[in-house]
Motif scaffolding. Structure first.
Motif, PDB file in Angstrom:
ATOM      1  N   HIS A 238       0.842  -1.191   0.000  1.00  0.00           N
ATOM      2  CA  HIS A 238       0.000   0.000   0.000  1.00  0.00           C
ATOM      3  C   HIS A 238       0.878   1.241   0.000  1.00  0.00           C
ATOM      4  CE1 HIS A 238      -3.203   2.776   1.089  1.00  0.00           C
ATOM      5  NE2 HIS A 238      -4.063   1.807   0.866  1.00  0.00           N
ATOM      6  N   PRO A 239       0.396   2.346  -0.548  1.00  0.00           N
ATOM      7  CA  PRO A 239       1.181   3.588  -0.519  1.00  0.00           C
ATOM      8  C   PRO A 239       1.414   4.081   0.902  1.00  0.00           C
ATOM      9  CG  PRO A 239      -0.617   3.722  -2.118  1.00  0.00           C
ATOM     10  CD  PRO A 239      -0.838   2.478  -1.315  1.00  0.00           C
ATOM     11  N   THR A 240       2.219   5.108   1.025  1.00  0.00           N
ATOM     12  CA  THR A 240       2.526   5.699   2.321  1.00  0.00           C
ATOM     13  C   THR A 240       1.254   5.996   3.091  1.00  0.00           C
ATOM     14  OG1 THR A 240       4.493   6.710   1.378  1.00  0.00           O
ATOM     15  CG2 THR A 240       3.708   7.612   3.469  1.00  0.00           C
ATOM     16  N   TYR A 241       1.280   5.660   4.361  1.00  0.00           N
ATOM     17  CA  TYR A 241       0.153   5.858   5.277  1.00  0.00           C
ATOM     18  C   TYR A 241      -1.062   5.031   4.915  1.00  0.00           C
ATOM     19  CZ  TYR A 241       2.732   8.865   8.200  1.00  0.00           C
ATOM     20  OH  TYR A 241       3.687   9.299   9.075  1.00  0.00           O
ATOM     21  N   GLY A 242      -0.828   3.925   4.225  1.00  0.00           N
ATOM     22  CA  GLY A 242      -1.899   2.970   3.994  1.00  0.00           C
ATOM     23  C   GLY A 242      -2.344   2.299   5.275  1.00  0.00           C
ATOM     24  N   HIS A 243      -1.558   2.497   6.345  1.00  0.00           N
ATOM     25  CA  HIS A 243      -1.932   1.853   7.602  1.00  0.00           C
ATOM     26  C   HIS A 243      -3.289   2.331   8.102  1.00  0.00           C
ATOM     27  CE1 HIS A 243      -1.367   5.226  10.379  1.00  0.00           C
ATOM     28  NE2 HIS A 243      -0.257   5.526   9.742  1.00  0.00           N
ATOM     29  N   GLN A 244      -3.780   3.460   7.605  1.00  0.00           N
ATOM     30  CA  GLN A 244      -5.059   3.965   8.100  1.00  0.00           C
ATOM     31  C   GLN A 244      -6.209   3.029   7.762  1.00  0.00           C
ATOM     32  OE1 GLN A 244      -4.040   7.540   6.138  1.00  0.00           O
ATOM     33  NE2 GLN A 244      -4.192   8.785   7.969  1.00  0.00           N
ATOM     34  N   CYS A 245      -6.324   2.617   6.507  1.00  0.00           N
ATOM     35  CA  CYS A 245      -7.428   1.717   6.168  1.00  0.00           C
ATOM     36  C   CYS A 245      -7.207   0.338   6.764  1.00  0.00           C
ATOM     37  CB  CYS A 245      -7.654   1.658   4.663  1.00  0.00           C
ATOM     38  SG  CYS A 245      -6.418   0.762   3.719  1.00  0.00           S
ATOM     39  N   TYR A 246      -5.947  -0.116   6.830  1.00  0.00           N
ATOM     40  CA  TYR A 246      -5.685  -1.407   7.458  1.00  0.00           C
ATOM     41  C   TYR A 246      -5.974  -1.350   8.958  1.00  0.00           C
ATOM     42  CZ  TYR A 246      -3.629  -3.743   3.416  1.00  0.00           C
ATOM     43  OH  TYR A 246      -3.454  -4.358   2.210  1.00  0.00           O
ATOM     44  N   SER A 247      -5.649  -0.237   9.595  1.00  0.00           N
ATOM     45  CA  SER A 247      -5.921  -0.111  11.032  1.00  0.00           C
ATOM     46  C   SER A 247      -7.400  -0.302  11.314  1.00  0.00           C
ATOM     47  CB  SER A 247      -5.463   1.261  11.538  1.00  0.00           C
ATOM     48  OG  SER A 247      -4.057   1.376  11.530  1.00  0.00           O
ATOM     49  N   LYS A 248      -8.241   0.286  10.464  1.00  0.00           N
ATOM     50  CA  LYS A 248      -9.681   0.167  10.675  1.00  0.00           C
ATOM     51  C   LYS A 248     -10.152  -1.263  10.407  1.00  0.00           C
ATOM     52  CE  LYS A 248     -11.212   4.892  10.507  1.00  0.00           C
ATOM     53  NZ  LYS A 248     -12.107   5.913   9.932  1.00  0.00           N
ATOM     54  N   ALA A 249      -9.613  -1.896   9.389  1.00  0.00           N
ATOM     55  CA  ALA A 249      -9.979  -3.285   9.108  1.00  0.00           C
ATOM     56  C   ALA A 249      -9.540  -4.200  10.247  1.00  0.00           C
ATOM     57  CB  ALA A 249      -9.344  -3.735   7.795  1.00  0.00           C
ATOM     58  N   LEU A 250      -8.357  -3.937  10.801  1.00  0.00           N
ATOM     59  CA  LEU A 250      -7.842  -4.774  11.881  1.00  0.00           C
ATOM     60  C   LEU A 250      -8.568  -4.519  13.198  1.00  0.00           C
ATOM     61  CD1 LEU A 250      -4.058  -4.517  10.957  1.00  0.00           C
ATOM     62  CD2 LEU A 250      -5.539  -6.533  10.698  1.00  0.00           C
ATOM     63  N   ALA A 251      -9.009  -3.280  13.412  1.00  0.00           N
ATOM     64  CA  ALA A 251      -9.823  -2.997  14.595  1.00  0.00           C
ATOM     65  C   ALA A 251     -11.124  -3.784  14.528  1.00  0.00           C
ATOM     66  CB  ALA A 251     -10.107  -1.508  14.707  1.00  0.00           C
ATOM     67  N   ALA A 252     -11.734  -3.829  13.349  1.00  0.00           N
ATOM     68  CA  ALA A 252     -12.962  -4.611  13.173  1.00  0.00           C
ATOM     69  C   ALA A 252     -12.690  -6.087  13.434  1.00  0.00           C
ATOM     70  CB  ALA A 252     -13.513  -4.404  11.770  1.00  0.00           C
ATOM     71  N   LEU A 253     -11.542  -6.564  12.957  1.00  0.00           N
ATOM     72  CA  LEU A 253     -11.149  -7.953  13.186  1.00  0.00           C
ATOM     73  C   LEU A 253     -11.028  -8.252  14.676  1.00  0.00           C
ATOM     74  CD1 LEU A 253     -10.158 -10.593  11.734  1.00  0.00           C
ATOM     75  CD2 LEU A 253      -7.849  -9.681  11.985  1.00  0.00           C
ATOM     76  N   ALA A 254     -10.571  -7.243  15.428  1.00  0.00           N
ATOM     77  CA  ALA A 254     -10.408  -7.392  16.882  1.00  0.00           C
ATOM     78  C   ALA A 254     -11.716  -7.207  17.638  1.00  0.00           C
ATOM     79  CB  ALA A 254      -9.363  -6.401  17.386  1.00  0.00           C
ATOM     80  N   GLY A 255     -12.814  -6.972  16.907  1.00  0.00           N
ATOM     81  CA  GLY A 255     -14.120  -6.854  17.546  1.00  0.00           C
ATOM     82  C   GLY A 255     -14.599  -5.448  17.783  1.00  0.00           C
ATOM     83  N   PRO A 257     -15.502  -2.590  15.273  1.00  0.00           N
ATOM     84  CA  PRO A 257     -15.675  -1.959  13.958  1.00  0.00           C
ATOM     85  C   PRO A 257     -15.797  -0.452  14.058  1.00  0.00           C
ATOM     86  CG  PRO A 257     -17.698  -3.058  14.668  1.00  0.00           C
ATOM     87  CD  PRO A 257     -16.626  -3.459  15.642  1.00  0.00           C
ATOM     88  N   VAL A 258     -15.114   0.251  13.158  1.00  0.00           N
ATOM     89  CA  VAL A 258     -15.095   1.720  13.175  1.00  0.00           C
ATOM     90  C   VAL A 258     -15.308   2.305  11.780  1.00  0.00           C
ATOM     91  CG1 VAL A 258     -13.678   1.993  15.260  1.00  0.00           C
ATOM     92  CG2 VAL A 258     -12.562   1.623  13.049  1.00  0.00           C
ATOM     93  N   GLY A 259     -15.861   1.509  10.869  1.00  0.00           N
ATOM     94  CA  GLY A 259     -16.063   2.001   9.512  1.00  0.00           C
ATOM     95  C   GLY A 259     -14.780   1.970   8.702  1.00  0.00           C
ATOM     96  N   ASP A 260     -14.792   2.681   7.583  1.00  0.00           N
ATOM     97  CA  ASP A 260     -13.628   2.727   6.696  1.00  0.00           C
ATOM     98  C   ASP A 260     -13.097   4.161   6.667  1.00  0.00           C
ATOM     99  OD1 ASP A 260     -11.696   1.972   4.791  1.00  0.00           O
ATOM    100  OD2 ASP A 260     -13.127   0.698   3.712  1.00  0.00           O
ATOM    101  N   VAL A 261     -12.059   4.383   5.893  1.00  0.00           N
ATOM    102  CA  VAL A 261     -11.460   5.716   5.798  1.00  0.00           C
ATOM    103  C   VAL A 261     -12.251   6.579   4.822  1.00  0.00           C
ATOM    104  CG1 VAL A 261      -9.141   4.941   6.383  1.00  0.00           C
ATOM    105  CG2 VAL A 261      -9.879   4.936   3.984  1.00  0.00           C
ATOM    106  N   ARG A 262     -12.024   7.884   4.907  1.00  0.00           N
ATOM    107  CA  ARG A 262     -12.636   8.825   3.974  1.00  0.00           C
ATOM    108  C   ARG A 262     -11.679   9.116   2.822  1.00  0.00           C
ATOM    109  NH1 ARG A 262     -15.593  13.414   7.845  1.00  0.00           N
ATOM    110  NH2 ARG A 262     -17.604  12.324   7.971  1.00  0.00           N
ATOM    111  N   ARG A 263     -12.241   9.414   1.688  1.00  0.00           N
ATOM    112  CA  ARG A 263     -11.433   9.819   0.549  1.00  0.00           C
ATOM    113  C   ARG A 263     -10.757  11.161   0.835  1.00  0.00           C
ATOM    114  NH1 ARG A 263     -12.505   6.404  -3.521  1.00  0.00           N
ATOM    115  NH2 ARG A 263     -14.472   5.261  -3.486  1.00  0.00           N
ATOM    116  N   PRO A 264      -9.557  11.363   0.274  1.00  0.00           N
ATOM    117  CA  PRO A 264      -8.991  10.641  -0.868  1.00  0.00           C
ATOM    118  C   PRO A 264      -8.243   9.360  -0.517  1.00  0.00           C
ATOM    119  CG  PRO A 264      -7.511  12.402  -0.270  1.00  0.00           C
ATOM    120  CD  PRO A 264      -8.708  12.515   0.641  1.00  0.00           C
ATOM    121  N   LEU A 265      -8.193   8.963   0.773  1.00  0.00           N
ATOM    122  CA  LEU A 265      -7.485   7.746   1.137  1.00  0.00           C
ATOM    123  C   LEU A 265      -8.148   6.540   0.469  1.00  0.00           C
ATOM    124  CD1 LEU A 265      -6.869   8.362   4.947  1.00  0.00           C
ATOM    125  CD2 LEU A 265      -5.255   8.646   3.068  1.00  0.00           C
TER     126      LEU A 265
END
Length: 299
Positions: A238-255, A257-265
């Motif tokens: 993923h490009p620089t600072y792609g950790h934002q969308c992965y962080s949200k996906a992983l938080a959901a995985l951990a139980g 959920p916080v939605g997804d990121v906003r564009r332009p991400l």
């Protein structure tokens, strides 16, 4: 992170309250809202007030709440800083004015305006990747000497040696919080750790510093190695600072959920099978990390 509703239209207040409760349950020593991972650039003034107000209320004084109040416009940074103080924040985290590539005099005036406007402590945030500004150790020391509010810095220049340089240049006046490479940063004089991993592995990512302070350096390195695997897995796809969308996906995985990121991400949904595959690999590492923490807690 800033939780959004599934359509990304508004801040999800209930998800934010649950998320804060999770952080408290696992014993994190403090939280920072509206930073890089908090997607501060995509929030309206009203949404910012919601995030700060809900976070401060839910924490209820049990741990410090810092608020990111940086802006390319000094007037906005000052206004946001004052409002955070009014809402009960315990401190501010402030990036230098981004985009313009300011001179040192301009940076000093910017921080001076913020410090004059509030009584809260200010954590400088040195992140050249996002701000296009790399504050030297000498400049950081100067800011500490000029402004009583400035006593901390999140150092994310990716030059771990900068930790020692700031400590030496400021003669210990400005306390360094590691932005990466926590073990090496601690050994060079960092007194804390600010990290995005707390959004999905909050227990391990805060306990690592407890291990360091207890002198269990090699145990801390074992934790760091697994966190590095997560970090590298994300960064490789993923490009620089792609950790934002992965962080949200992983938080959901951990139980949580916080939605997804906003564009332009790039949203996690847009990553498709590649993103899902990386999350599956990270899930295995998170399980390994849980097992390791159980062992370390007993030893």
């Amino acid at each position: 992170m800033t939780p959004f509703t599934p359509d990304g239209a508004t801040v999800d207040e209930q998800a934010l309250r649950r998320f804060v409760d999770w952080q408290l349950e696992v014993g994190v020593p403090g939280i920072i809202v509206l930073g890089t991972t908090g997607e501060f650039l995509t929030l309206s003034e009203a949404e910012r007030e919601t995030v700060v107000g809900v976070s401060v209320e839910q924490v209820g004084g049990r741990i410090p709440v810092l608020v990111g109040t940086m802006n390319a416009d000094t007037r906005v940074a000052v206004r946001q800083s004052r409002r955070a103080e009014e809402q009960g924040a315990d401190g501010l985290m402030v990036l230098p004015p981004y985009y313009y590539t300011p001179t040192e005099d301009e940076i000093i005036r910017y921080y001076g305006a913020v410090c004059d406007a509030v009584r809260l402590p200010v954590m400088l945030y040195n992140n050249p990747v996002t701000s296009n500004v790399d504050m030297s150790a000498r400049l950081v020391a100067e800011l500490g000497r000029r402004f009583d509010n400035v006593r901390y810095i999140k150092e994310s220049s990716q030059d771990v040696g900068r930790v020692r340089e700031v400590v030496d240049a400021s003669e210990g006046l400005v306390k360094v919080f590691a932005g990466e490479r926590v073990v090496d940063s601690y050994l060079l004089g960092a007194v804390g750790y600010v990290n995005p991993y707390g959004n999905y592995i909050p227990y391990a990512s805060h306990r690592i510093f407890d291990l360091l302070e207890a002198g269990r350096i090699e145990d801390a390195r074992r934790v760091q190695r697994l966190i590095d695997v997560i970090d590298h897995t994300i960064a490789a796809g993923h490009p620089t600072y792609g950790h934002q969308c992965y962080s949200k996906a992983l938080a959901a995985l951990a139980g949580h959920p916080v939605g997804d990121v906003r564009r332009p991400l790039t949203t996690f949904a847009e990553l498709g099978e590649e993103g899902r595959d990386r999350v599956r690999r990270i899930e295995a590492v998170m399980a390994e990390l849980d097992d390791l923490m159980s062992v370390l807690d007993k030893s």
